[in-house]
Design a protein around this motif. Structure first.
Motif, PDB file in Angstrom:
ATOM      1  N   THR A 291      19.780  11.352  -3.468  1.00 28.91           N
ATOM      2  CA  THR A 291      19.292  10.068  -2.965  1.00 28.91           C
ATOM      3  C   THR A 291      20.149   9.637  -1.779  1.00 28.91           C
ATOM      4  OG1 THR A 291      20.654   8.765  -4.494  1.00 28.91           O
ATOM      5  CG2 THR A 291      18.417   9.334  -5.220  1.00 28.91           C
ATOM      6  N   TRP A 292      19.497   9.019  -0.814  1.00 21.33           N
ATOM      7  CA  TRP A 292      20.216   8.531   0.356  1.00 21.33           C
ATOM      8  C   TRP A 292      20.176   7.010   0.445  1.00 21.33           C
ATOM      9  CZ3 TRP A 292      17.191   5.430   3.239  1.00 21.33           C
ATOM     10  CH2 TRP A 292      15.798   5.601   3.131  1.00 21.33           C
ATOM     11  N   GLY A 293      19.332   6.362  -0.398  1.00 19.81           N
ATOM     12  CA  GLY A 293      19.098   4.938  -0.232  1.00 19.81           C
ATOM     13  C   GLY A 293      19.475   4.096  -1.431  1.00 19.81           C
ATOM     14  N   GLN A 298      14.212   7.022  -2.872  1.00 19.80           N
ATOM     15  CA  GLN A 298      14.733   7.303  -1.533  1.00 19.80           C
ATOM     16  C   GLN A 298      15.676   8.499  -1.619  1.00 19.80           C
ATOM     17  OE1 GLN A 298      16.270   3.338  -0.613  1.00 19.80           O
ATOM     18  NE2 GLN A 298      14.467   2.925   0.655  1.00 19.80           N
ATOM     19  N   VAL A 306      18.185  12.012   6.363  1.00 20.62           N
ATOM     20  CA  VAL A 306      17.768  10.626   6.163  1.00 20.62           C
ATOM     21  C   VAL A 306      16.602  10.360   7.118  1.00 20.62           C
ATOM     22  CG1 VAL A 306      18.505   8.216   6.413  1.00 20.62           C
ATOM     23  CG2 VAL A 306      20.096   9.935   5.503  1.00 20.62           C
ATOM     24  N   VAL A 320      13.288   0.715   3.982  1.00 19.69           N
ATOM     25  CA  VAL A 320      14.024   1.872   4.494  1.00 19.69           C
ATOM     26  C   VAL A 320      15.125   1.422   5.455  1.00 19.69           C
ATOM     27  CG1 VAL A 320      13.838   3.939   5.950  1.00 19.69           C
ATOM     28  CG2 VAL A 320      12.163   3.533   4.126  1.00 19.69           C
ATOM     29  N   ALA A 323      17.952   0.008   3.471  1.00 15.59           N
ATOM     30  CA  ALA A 323      18.727   1.045   2.793  1.00 15.59           C
ATOM     31  C   ALA A 323      19.638   1.786   3.768  1.00 15.59           C
ATOM     32  CB  ALA A 323      17.783   2.025   2.097  1.00 15.59           C
ATOM     33  N   ILE A 324      19.107   2.134   4.924  1.00 11.73           N
ATOM     34  CA  ILE A 324      19.915   2.856   5.916  1.00 11.73           C
ATOM     35  C   ILE A 324      21.112   2.013   6.339  1.00 11.73           C
ATOM     36  CG2 ILE A 324      19.916   3.718   8.295  1.00 11.73           C
ATOM     37  CD1 ILE A 324      17.039   4.685   7.817  1.00 11.73           C
ATOM     38  N   MET A 327      23.664   1.693   3.361  1.00  6.73           N
ATOM     39  CA  MET A 327      24.372   2.943   3.076  1.00  6.73           C
ATOM     40  C   MET A 327      25.241   3.403   4.231  1.00  6.73           C
ATOM     41  SD  MET A 327      23.625   3.678  -0.060  1.00  6.73           S
ATOM     42  CE  MET A 327      24.156   5.389  -0.187  1.00  6.73           C
ATOM     43  N   ARG A 443      28.430   2.400  -2.872  1.00  3.28           N
ATOM     44  CA  ARG A 443      27.236   3.183  -2.533  1.00  3.28           C
ATOM     45  C   ARG A 443      27.120   4.394  -3.454  1.00  3.28           C
ATOM     46  NH1 ARG A 443      28.869   3.828   3.641  1.00  3.28           N
ATOM     47  NH2 ARG A 443      30.919   3.742   2.644  1.00  3.28           N
TER      48      ARG A 443
END
Length: 473
Positions: A291-293, A298, A306, A320, A323-324, A327, A443
């Protein structure tokens, strides 16, 4: 005329006590699991109404969420945690409920100890005041996470008023490639269907991949059904299910077991079973997933990046972008190579013995990167005992991991195991929401235990297959 009901509807109908004027079903609950966080208020409600626990023999308590994993000496340093421990001890004693406490040798995360004790069985309805009760569906049970007021209802009546969900069959066919685990399968499903995709549904997991999975792998998948919005998730019982349960403490014994086993397997959805929806996936499309988010949907394969906002549907761009930013990623940044600060192996998703074995295979003979805080938390005292008998504790400790006592630990951080500030955690747990691991700016990157192990060794998100290849040379 053949019975084309799927397993979910068979089990629901068997437990339906009454159809209510609201259209809901009053559903009998065969097994009620409780823990120290959502039960104190429920017991208080019973006292206010001068009620007893209807079927104490169908209620089992454990302690997991708030118990420390580094030092479990009583009284706990955290006064609130100690207060919760005292409360569940008092409540279980007063109401005649069996408690698997720290001194029992059977304590652990509620969704680990239920199956390992043989409490969870096919054809059951299971309820617990915890979101990830769907875990028990791996056995062909239908299992629901419930709220505190509902915990009181089940304690007092052994029933729940519920709306019957629709049933979606999710088929994954083909063969998983080396380095792809059950965690990757469920993250892939959630990525494709979304965190709201399962709302109003129960998920039946079927196909060649789930047939090939061990019971512990099936538990990992069912555990995260709730993260895809489903009310519950299950796998049809088969001979693997039967053999897992055989001989366990609370399982039927002798001839009674054989009778039960025959009935259990008869509950499986027939080949011509009816479903409200069917979705299929190809195992060859599933990669080690990270997961990236800030939601479990995500995620990307470890070789992917990403997303860039221009590549995201208009309806998703706001979340999105959020989240970006949270993170600290750049749009289009490869997920591999993301530095981590903490590595956590454990939780009701991935704290079982097979999870620890997979991670130990990766770290054996290697060292955790300097500056990485790495911890392993067995899901139960029984898991810990088996792991130590196999020498896994030594493998982890020699590599630089901390070897802990059983508990929920850093999955939700209602205990001393928390992230600090902006730390990035490679985690084998189930949620990556903001603040989930104990700090509002911490995170979380969800991944399989083997991927967590690889990240701990390399100090960054790493394709575990690269380390597996090195080990084979």
């Amino acid at each position: 005329m053949s019975d084309r009901r799927n397993l979910f509807n068979k089990v629901w109908d068997l437990h339906a006590v009454h159809e209510l004027p609201s259209g809901q079903t009053q559903l009998f609950i065969g097994l009620h699991l409780i823990h120290e966080v959502t039960s104190p208020q429920a017991f208080g409600m019973l006292r206010q109404r001068d009620l007893t626990v209807k079927y104490p023999d169908r209620t089992i308590a454990t302690v997991d969420h708030i118990v420390p994993t580094e030092n479990q000496a009583r009284p706990f340093f955290d006064s609130l945690a100690e207060e919760m421990m005292v409360a569940i001890e008092k409540n279980c004693d007063e109401f005649g409920v069996r408690l698997l406490d720290i001194d029992s040798g059977d304590q652990g995360i509620v969704h680990v100890v239920g199956p390992e004790q043989g409490l969870t069985q096919p054809g059951m309805t299971v309820a617990c005041g915890d979101s990830h009760t769907s875990t028990h569906g791996a056995f062909g049970a239908i299992a629901f996470g419930i709220g505190t007021s509902q915990v009181a209802q089940v304690l007092a009546t052994q029933t729940l008023p519920m709306n019957r969900p629709k049933v979606r069959r999710i088929e994954v066919n083909g063969e998983l490639r080396p380095g792809v685990f059950a965690k990757d399968v469920i993250l892939h499903i959630i990525r494709r269907l979304g965190v709201q995709g399962g709302v109003g549904y129960a998920y039946e997991y079927a196909g060649e991949v789930f047939d090939a999975m061990t019971m512990e792998e099936r538990m990992t998948v069912c555990n995260m059904s709730i993260e895809g919005g489903a009310r519950c998730g299950y796998v049809n019982p088969d001979e693997k299910t039967v053999e897992y349960i055989r001989g366990r403490k609370f399982a039927p014994q002798g001839d009674d077991f054989e009778v039960a086993a025959s009935w259990w397997t008869s509950l499986a959805s027939p080949p011509d079973a009816e479903f409200d929806d069917v979705v299929t996936f190809d195992a060859a499309d599933i990669e080690p997933t990270v997961t990236w988010g800030i939601t479990p949907a995500q995620s990307v394969g470890v070789k992917e990046s990403v997303p860039a906002l221009d590549d995201v549907p208009d309806d998703d761009r706001t979340v999105v972008a959020e989240a970006i930013e949270f993170m600290g990623f750049e749009q289009g940044q490869p997920i591999a190579g993301t530095p981590i600060d903490v590595a956590f192996i454990g939780s009701c998703t991935n704290g079982r013995i097979s999870d620890l074995r997979q991670a130990a295979e990766i770290v054996k003979g290697r060292k955790v990167t300097d500056g990485i805080r790495a911890i392993v938390v067995p899901g139960s005292q029984k898991v810990r005992e088996v792991a130590m008998a196999e020498g896994l504790d030594k493998i982890f400790e020699e590599a630089g991991f901390e070897w802990r006592e059983a508990g929920c630990s850093m999955c939700l951080a209602m205990n001393p195991d928390k992230l600090k500030h902006r730390e990035v955690c490679a985690s084998s747990s189930n949620r990556n929401f903001k603040g989930r691991q104990g700090h509002p700016t911490g995170r979380t990157l969800l991944m399989s235990p083997a991927m967590v192990a690889a990240a701990a060794i390399e100090g960054k998100v790493t394709d575990v297959r690269e380390l597996m290849e090195m080990a084979e040379v």
